[in-house]
Design an enzyme around this catalytic site. Structure first.
Site, short mmCIF file in Angstrom:
data_model
loop_
_atom_site.label_atom_id
_atom_site.label_comp_id
_atom_site.label_asym_id
_atom_site.label_seq_id
_atom_site.Cartn_x
_atom_site.Cartn_y
_atom_site.Cartn_z
N SER A 40 0.80 -1.22 0.00
CA SER A 40 0.00 0.00 0.00
C SER A 40 0.83 1.28 0.00
CB SER A 40 -0.95 0.03 1.20
OG SER A 40 -0.24 0.22 2.40
N LYS A 78 0.89 4.53 6.67
CA LYS A 78 0.25 5.36 5.64
C LYS A 78 0.81 6.78 5.72
CE LYS A 78 -2.78 2.05 4.83
NZ LYS A 78 -2.50 1.10 3.81
#
Length: 178
Positions: A40, A78
């Site tokens: 990700s 993230k």
């Protein structure tokens, strides 16, 4: 065993014990090593990379953070896109924060689909127009394959483990991650 040898052994044991105590305290309160799992954050971080998370750094927009995932017992990594009070919108692959367009240099559009990020606004995604106090809005760099605030909502400041400050593995790519 003579007294000199006993003193030397005792001195070494004290030094080793103190070193272990300092290392434990540093890990608990200052930094934590984290292994990246998944794609990700590609191309910034790849599966298997190891990073050091600072637990005492101030978090700013576009920093890479590690946090406890809201829906399971995993840690996610993230990029912070929205800080408290920010209004976030994505339109035609352009990120707007408080109405200002930002170029996202960390996104590799060649390896992702034609359109990297689907259009969205905070109102559409979360039901509110601005990031609430005490929360962050986060996105993965590989937007096509990232479970992030678009799916699970805001991240509370209390769930943040730390800010990624160094990539320590692979050794040939040692460096600051953002």
């Amino acid at each position: 065993m003579n007294i000199g040898t006993k003193k030397e052994i005792y001195s070494w044991l004290k030094t080793i014990g103190l070193t272990l105590l300092i290392a434990l305290l540093c890990r608990m309160f200052i930094f934590e090593p984290i292994t990246v799992e998944g794609v990700s954050m590609s191309p910034t971080l790849e599966n298997g990379n190891k990073v050091i998370a600072s637990k005492i750094s101030t978090i700013e927009r576009f920093d890479v953070i590690i946090f406890n995932a809201p829906e399971n017992n995993k840690k996610y990594i993230k990029r912070v896109i929205g800080l408290p009070g920010d209004k976030i919108e994505m339109k035609d692959d352009v990120l707007f924060v408080n109405g200002k367009a930002f170029k996202e240099k960390y996104i590799n559009k060649e390896i992702q689909a034609n359109k990297v990020t689907e259009d969205f606004s905070l109102k559409d995604t979360t039901g509110v127009t601005a990031v609430p106090d005490g929360y962050f809005f986060v996105l993965g760099d590989n937007r096509v394959k990232s479970m992030d605030s678009r799916s699970f909502g805001f991240i509370s400041k209390g769930s943040v483990v730390g800010k990624s400050i160094f990539r320590i593995y692979p050794f040939t790519e040692f460096g600051i991650t953002n």
